[in-house]
Design a protein around this motif. Sequence first.
Motif, PDB file in Angstrom:
ATOM      1  N   ARG A   1      61.010-102.531  62.776  1.00  0.00           N
ATOM      2  CA  ARG A   1      60.120-101.604  62.096  1.00  0.00           C
ATOM      3  C   ARG A   1      59.093-101.042  63.081  1.00  0.00           C
ATOM      4  O   ARG A   1      58.821 -99.859  63.128  1.00  0.00           O
ATOM      5  N   LYS A   2      58.555-101.935  63.879  1.00  0.00           N
ATOM      6  CA  LYS A   2      57.540-101.546  64.853  1.00  0.00           C
ATOM      7  C   LYS A   2      58.138-100.659  65.947  1.00  0.00           C
ATOM      8  O   LYS A   2      57.534 -99.696  66.377  1.00  0.00           O
ATOM      9  N   LEU A   3      59.349-101.026  66.343  1.00  0.00           N
ATOM     10  CA  LEU A   3      60.005-100.286  67.427  1.00  0.00           C
ATOM     11  C   LEU A   3      60.310 -98.853  66.996  1.00  0.00           C
ATOM     12  O   LEU A   3      60.200 -97.913  67.771  1.00  0.00           O
ATOM     13  N   LYS A   4      60.683 -98.715  65.713  1.00  0.00           N
ATOM     14  CA  LYS A   4      61.027 -97.394  65.218  1.00  0.00           C
ATOM     15  C   LYS A   4      59.812 -96.470  65.260  1.00  0.00           C
ATOM     16  O   LYS A   4      59.940 -95.265  65.375  1.00  0.00           O
ATOM     17  N   LYS A   5      58.625 -97.069  65.145  1.00  0.00           N
ATOM     18  CA  LYS A   5      57.400 -96.261  65.169  1.00  0.00           C
ATOM     19  C   LYS A   5      57.049 -95.817  66.585  1.00  0.00           C
ATOM     20  O   LYS A   5      56.310 -94.868  66.763  1.00  0.00           O
ATOM     21  N   HIS A   6      57.538 -96.551  67.572  1.00  0.00           N
ATOM     22  CA  HIS A   6      57.216 -96.258  68.964  1.00  0.00           C
ATOM     23  C   HIS A   6      58.078 -95.083  69.413  1.00  0.00           C
ATOM     24  O   HIS A   6      59.264 -95.254  69.687  1.00  0.00           O
ATOM     25  N   LYS A   7      57.474 -93.889  69.489  1.00  0.00           N
ATOM     26  CA  LYS A   7      58.270 -92.688  69.705  1.00  0.00           C
ATOM     27  C   LYS A   7      59.063 -92.727  71.011  1.00  0.00           C
ATOM     28  O   LYS A   7      60.241 -92.426  71.048  1.00  0.00           O
ATOM     29  N   LEU A   8      58.348 -93.118  72.072  1.00  0.00           N
ATOM     30  CA  LEU A   8      58.979 -93.091  73.387  1.00  0.00           C
ATOM     31  C   LEU A   8      60.156 -94.061  73.435  1.00  0.00           C
ATOM     32  O   LEU A   8      61.213 -93.759  73.989  1.00  0.00           O
ATOM     33  N   ALA A   9      59.981 -95.230  72.810  1.00  0.00           N
ATOM     34  CA  ALA A   9      61.043 -96.232  72.810  1.00  0.00           C
ATOM     35  C   ALA A   9      62.241 -95.723  72.014  1.00  0.00           C
ATOM     36  O   ALA A   9      63.389 -95.899  72.416  1.00  0.00           O
ATOM     37  N   ARG A  10      61.950 -95.054  70.904  1.00  0.00           N
ATOM     38  CA  ARG A  10      63.035 -94.552  70.068  1.00  0.00           C
ATOM     39  C   ARG A  10      63.821 -93.483  70.819  1.00  0.00           C
ATOM     40  O   ARG A  10      65.043 -93.463  70.818  1.00  0.00           O
ATOM     41  N   PHE A  11      63.061 -92.616  71.497  1.00  0.00           N
ATOM     42  CA  PHE A  11      63.678 -91.553  72.287  1.00  0.00           C
ATOM     43  C   PHE A  11      64.546 -92.162  73.393  1.00  0.00           C
ATOM     44  O   PHE A  11      65.697 -91.767  73.588  1.00  0.00           O
ATOM     45  N   SER A  12      64.001 -93.163  74.088  1.00  0.00           N
ATOM     46  CA  SER A  12      64.747 -93.814  75.167  1.00  0.00           C
ATOM     47  C   SER A  12      66.024 -94.437  74.630  1.00  0.00           C
ATOM     48  O   SER A  12      67.078 -94.365  75.257  1.00  0.00           O
ATOM     49  N   LEU A  13      65.893 -95.048  73.468  1.00  0.00           N
ATOM     50  CA  LEU A  13      67.059 -95.710  72.878  1.00  0.00           C
ATOM     51  C   LEU A  13      68.171 -94.688  72.619  1.00  0.00           C
ATOM     52  O   LEU A  13      69.346 -94.955  72.909  1.00  0.00           O
ATOM     53  N   SER A  14      67.789 -93.495  72.123  1.00  0.00           N
ATOM     54  CA  SER A  14      68.846 -92.522  71.845  1.00  0.00           C
ATOM     55  C   SER A  14      69.444 -91.976  73.141  1.00  0.00           C
ATOM     56  O   SER A  14      70.649 -91.743  73.207  1.00  0.00           O
ATOM     57  N   ILE A  15      68.608 -91.802  74.178  1.00  0.00           N
ATOM     58  CA  ILE A  15      69.138 -91.359  75.478  1.00  0.00           C
ATOM     59  C   ILE A  15      70.160 -92.370  75.989  1.00  0.00           C
ATOM     60  O   ILE A  15      71.265 -92.015  76.426  1.00  0.00           O
ATOM     61  N   LEU A  16      69.787 -93.647  75.909  1.00  0.00           N
ATOM     62  CA  LEU A  16      70.689 -94.683  76.395  1.00  0.00           C
ATOM     63  C   LEU A  16      71.978 -94.680  75.591  1.00  0.00           C
ATOM     64  O   LEU A  16      73.071 -94.818  76.130  1.00  0.00           O
ATOM     65  N   ALA A  17      71.839 -94.503  74.277  1.00  0.00           N
ATOM     66  CA  ALA A  17      73.029 -94.480  73.421  1.00  0.00           C
ATOM     67  C   ALA A  17      73.965 -93.367  73.876  1.00  0.00           C
ATOM     68  O   ALA A  17      75.172 -93.579  74.023  1.00  0.00           O
ATOM     69  N   VAL A  18      73.401 -92.180  74.137  1.00  0.00           N
ATOM     70  CA  VAL A  18      74.224 -91.057  74.597  1.00  0.00           C
ATOM     71  C   VAL A  18      74.929 -91.417  75.901  1.00  0.00           C
ATOM     72  O   VAL A  18      76.141 -91.228  76.052  1.00  0.00           O
ATOM     73  N   LEU A  19      74.168 -91.984  76.852  1.00  0.00           N
ATOM     74  CA  LEU A  19      74.754 -92.325  78.148  1.00  0.00           C
ATOM     75  C   LEU A  19      75.890 -93.326  77.999  1.00  0.00           C
ATOM     76  O   LEU A  19      76.941 -93.190  78.625  1.00  0.00           O
ATOM     77  N   TYR A  20      75.665 -94.332  77.146  1.00  0.00           N
ATOM     78  CA  TYR A  20      76.707 -95.344  76.982  1.00  0.00           C
ATOM     79  C   TYR A  20      77.945 -94.765  76.310  1.00  0.00           C
ATOM     80  O   TYR A  20      79.070 -95.072  76.705  1.00  0.00           O
ATOM     81  N   VAL A  21      77.736 -93.925  75.290  1.00  0.00           N
ATOM     82  CA  VAL A  21      78.889 -93.314  74.620  1.00  0.00           C
ATOM     83  C   VAL A  21      79.659 -92.449  75.616  1.00  0.00           C
ATOM     84  O   VAL A  21      80.888 -92.516  75.704  1.00  0.00           O
ATOM     85  N   LEU A  22      78.915 -91.663  76.409  1.00  0.00           N
ATOM     86  CA  LEU A  22      79.571 -90.798  77.396  1.00  0.00           C
ATOM     87  C   LEU A  22      80.424 -91.611  78.357  1.00  0.00           C
ATOM     88  O   LEU A  22      81.545 -91.225  78.672  1.00  0.00           O
ATOM     89  N   SER A  23      79.907 -92.745  78.820  1.00  0.00           N
ATOM     90  CA  SER A  23      80.732 -93.446  79.805  1.00  0.00           C
ATOM     91  C   SER A  23      81.798 -94.310  79.150  1.00  0.00           C
ATOM     92  O   SER A  23      82.845 -94.536  79.749  1.00  0.00           O
ATOM     93  N   LEU A  24      81.562 -94.728  77.902  1.00  0.00           N
ATOM     94  CA  LEU A  24      82.625 -95.470  77.213  1.00  0.00           C
ATOM     95  C   LEU A  24      83.827 -94.553  76.994  1.00  0.00           C
ATOM     96  O   LEU A  24      84.975 -94.952  77.202  1.00  0.00           O
ATOM     97  N   PHE A  25      83.542 -93.306  76.601  1.00  0.00           N
ATOM     98  CA  PHE A  25      84.632 -92.359  76.398  1.00  0.00           C
ATOM     99  C   PHE A  25      84.719 -91.393  77.576  1.00  0.00           C
ATOM    100  O   PHE A  25      85.011 -90.210  77.404  1.00  0.00           O
ATOM    101  N   ALA A  26      84.465 -91.920  78.765  1.00  0.00           N
ATOM    102  CA  ALA A  26      84.431 -91.077  79.958  1.00  0.00           C
ATOM    103  C   ALA A  26      85.732 -90.302  80.106  1.00  0.00           C
ATOM    104  O   ALA A  26      85.722 -89.120  80.474  1.00  0.00           O
ATOM    105  N   ASP A  27      86.877 -90.944  79.795  1.00  0.00           N
ATOM    106  CA  ASP A  27      88.176 -90.279  79.955  1.00  0.00           C
ATOM    107  C   ASP A  27      88.226 -88.995  79.144  1.00  0.00           C
ATOM    108  O   ASP A  27      88.795 -88.002  79.562  1.00  0.00           O
ATOM    109  N   PHE A  28      87.591 -89.050  77.978  1.00  0.00           N
ATOM    110  CA  PHE A  28      87.614 -87.892  77.093  1.00  0.00           C
ATOM    111  C   PHE A  28      86.579 -86.850  77.514  1.00  0.00           C
ATOM    112  O   PHE A  28      86.879 -85.671  77.633  1.00  0.00           O
ATOM    113  N   PHE A  29      85.358 -87.317  77.770  1.00  0.00           N
ATOM    114  CA  PHE A  29      84.284 -86.365  78.066  1.00  0.00           C
ATOM    115  C   PHE A  29      84.409 -85.778  79.465  1.00  0.00           C
ATOM    116  O   PHE A  29      83.922 -84.687  79.725  1.00  0.00           O
TER     117      PHE A  29
END
Lengths: 344, 377, 331
Positions: free
Chosen positions: B25-53
């Motif tokens: 709950r607290k983490l979700k309120k932390h804007k910068l942390a939430r933003f970082s989390l989504s950036i990391l998610a994008v990076l991980y998805v991109l490299s997990l499906f690197a063959d496709f992307f």
Amino acid sequence: MSGAKDDVILRMKDLKINIRVDEGVLTVVRGVDLEIHKGETVGLVGESGCGKSLTSKAILGINDKKCRAEGQILFDAEGTGMTDLLSLKPRGREIRAIRGKQISMIFQEPMVAFSPMYTIGNQINEATLLHITKDKKKAKEISLDVMKKVGIANAEKRYDQYPHEFSGGMLQRALIAMALVCNPKLLIADEPTTALDVTIQAQILELMKTLQKDFGMSILFITHDLGIVARMCDTVAVMYLGRIVECASAVEIYGNPMHPYTRGLLGSVHKIGTKGQKRLFSIEGTVPLALNLPKGCGFYERCSKRIDGVCNVQDPQLTDLGDGHRVACFACAGCPGKEEPVHE
Amino acid sequence: MALFKKKKATDESYYLASQWALMWRKLKKHKLARFSLSILAVLYVLSLFADFFAPYGLEEFSSVYKNTSPTRVYWRDEDGRLSRPYVYKLKKVNDRKTFTVIISEDTSQKYYVAFFVPGVEYKLLGFIPCSTHFYGLVNEDGVPDRSARLNIFGADSNGGCIYSRILFGGRVSLTIPFVAAAISFVLGILLGGLSGYFGGWVDNVIQRLIEVLSAIPSIPLWMALSAAIPPGIPVAAMYLYITIILSFIGWTGLARVVRGKFISLRNEDYVMAARLAGVSDFKIILKHMVPGFLSYLIVSLTLGIPGSILGETSMSYLGLGMKAPATSWGVLLKETEDLVSVAQCPWKMIPLIFVVITVLAFNFLGDGMRDAADPYK
Amino acid sequence: MLKYVGKRVLLFIPTLLIISILIFFIIQLPPGDYVTSYVAAMAAEGEIFTPEQIEGLRAQFGLDDPWYVQYFNWMKGIITRGDFGYSFEYGRGVWSVIMDRLYLTLAVSFIILVFQYVVSLPIGIFCANHQYSVGDYALSFIGFIGTATPNFLLAIIIMYIIYIRTGNVYLGLFSTEMLQNGMRWEYVPEFLGRCLIPILVIGTSGTCGIIRTVRAQMLDEQARQYTLTARAKGCSEAVITYKYCLRAALNPVVSGLAGSLRTIFSGSTVSAIVMNLAIQGPVLLAALKSQDMYLAGTIVLIQAVLVLVGTLLSDIALAWLDPRIRFSERG
């Protein structure tokens, strides 16, 4: 203001304190009026979070940057006469000349009130050097003298010791010494004995009483302990949810409490001599959150005497019942519908 | 003393919520942390499906495209009208006067940018045979054409697409720190726990060990250790070696924290109660003590990840880590070794942006988690 | 206090011994030895050794003994004769190879250390005193970027920018003229300019780390009760900041001294290779690659000793700074 017939040294007028938090602005102190006379001990009583500590720190202007105080705090300052402390810059030279010199403060937890890095003597002497004399030798003499007065045995040796070598009680004495070294007009004591053992508590209270006589100062005593108030104070102001709900002389408060909240507080104190098994009284409900205050009286939801249609619609104001006994309650002081208060 | 009873139901849910729920709950309120989390998610998805992307495979090189700048994409046709985005193929021209080879655009044919085009075959997630790529080029007839290339971040010295290689490199660079962190985690809890729980000589030995390890500067130590990796081993084994080397130091800091926590918890009443009730040491540690400070451990782990990312980069950069054809961000950055190649091909610094963003994201996330780990504050 | 220092120094010796064993063990870990890589290098140039010759070389260098015997001999040499062994690569004693670059390495490291503290303390204090201000955000942002960029790449970027701006390539601490003509007064400005890049590059990540520590510590201290006491006493903000908060906030900064040294050594190892600095880093990398193990071992050992000395110094400084530690150690 010298020579006025009322010897008021501090007068708060409609003091409000706002705190900025993530969710918005909280009004924690919602209009406090209070007077302190020369040589008087005023008790400010209330449960945790009612705003009593903020009120006391507002006098010195040492609240957190997130807090903003409105209203007036008039203080009979030396040289300048009645001065509004809130109009002074909180970091400025004028207020600093008052802090520690004319108004000083002692705190709840003496164990953390001193910096562990410097000797007790150094920290007490700092106040002396700031406000009384620049002469180091003379300053040390004055500081040592006060240390002896507050009952620190072997003061010369203690002077060079560090806080961690002191006991809690001794530290509180040292803190009092630091507060009194400049012979202030007003001493603010913010729950000074809460963190101490009961026996030490009694000693410290006794000490404060004696010192008050010797130094002739006024004391604003902040506490949630009604037993201490009975022992120490001339006048008592009961605070609830950022407001003073009842204010009268100590005798009056104990003998004839009016506000249901005051009665509740007194009912929850265990009196020695009452017969055995009676359960302590407890007030129903919790303090509402300051963020979404209900309309009307802040105590409405917990009150046993509430008048529906009045108390939950209008906010009661402090009303003098005579003899300076003031109370903010429709049930005690009459409804506004029935026309105005008895006095004034 | 005033005794107040009965809390409101809404308040109660706040006080009764589990530690993790509160942290979240607290983490979700932390804007910068939430933003970082989504950036990391994008990076991980991109490299997990690197063959496709990635438009090109790991071993798809084109000699014409060696060291070429990011491919220019045209939005307007010759007449200046808005057009479907297209590129031109590069061709080699031998300049007979100066005896140099000039690479220039072959404007005879347009190649259009298209999405979901077939390309080199791969196995999605390692088992689903597939050949569709997120984007690619098609010729004027709409047929996929791989002779022209769209290297959005330019090409490396082998003519590989840097963008594709960043995604593939991410598989190494983004997971090594995690695996290393997991190893550090186990080692840290185990050794720190033993040290703090038993004290005495066990504590002494482990403390000396930590002191010794933390006196040796990390990169020289890593260098010495990676020099020990036998040359010519398979990529997977290399990966494992590097991970182990990186976690060689990581655990010491964690072990210190764990030890401190154990010492303070050891004397808590509830631990004493469990011990008196005859619960085994192992169970006390795992069931009663570790949950008490797990959130702190996770926070310090998150904050430790950037260190291993930078460590992997430095090692590959020095030629001590992964080696081509396997790739990682460090390997890609090895091309920027000297000033000349940076001056000639500044786009080779693009992988650095990915390193910096990832490290920043982990730092911010860790900061947010540190604030959140103290939910009642 | 003296007793405390003595105790710490005594503890220093066994730690040092364990470190030396560990380092030696790791250094000799790679398969093969210097002779292997030497023979391979020679084979590349066409000179082939017979197995007997190879064995002869091994015996000559003492490489046919098990590693602990080699370690023991190395240690014996260091303790009894101050002999750190023989560098195969350079064909002379390790100590003389190290001495070539030791002073410059130490000077560069020391300057960076000083630079880190001189820059980061005021910035950290400023950020804490102006929390959430524009300046705080800007400096924190730069700080974050600084810690997130690998410093050897920072070196490339800075050199690239300088190259674009001036058209000159500043590689190394000395220009060719300096090396040819020896050091002259007129070269001093250029030399200092050349020093600035490595200082910036190697010092940045550490500096940013210290800024963050100082800022967080100062904020922690400002929230303490004694700050309020001091303010209620009438102390000025400067006294509160410098006498009270800073003094307490210095503790973790001082105890981080050894850590800073470690990051400087780590950072300088890689950055020196990129920037072609005449300090220990490139020598270490080359020695590790060619398995010139006494040289590599001694360099790492010296760094570890310096870090240990740093730890010792910071512990002593801490005891001197914080009366609570001083007293608990006395008793």
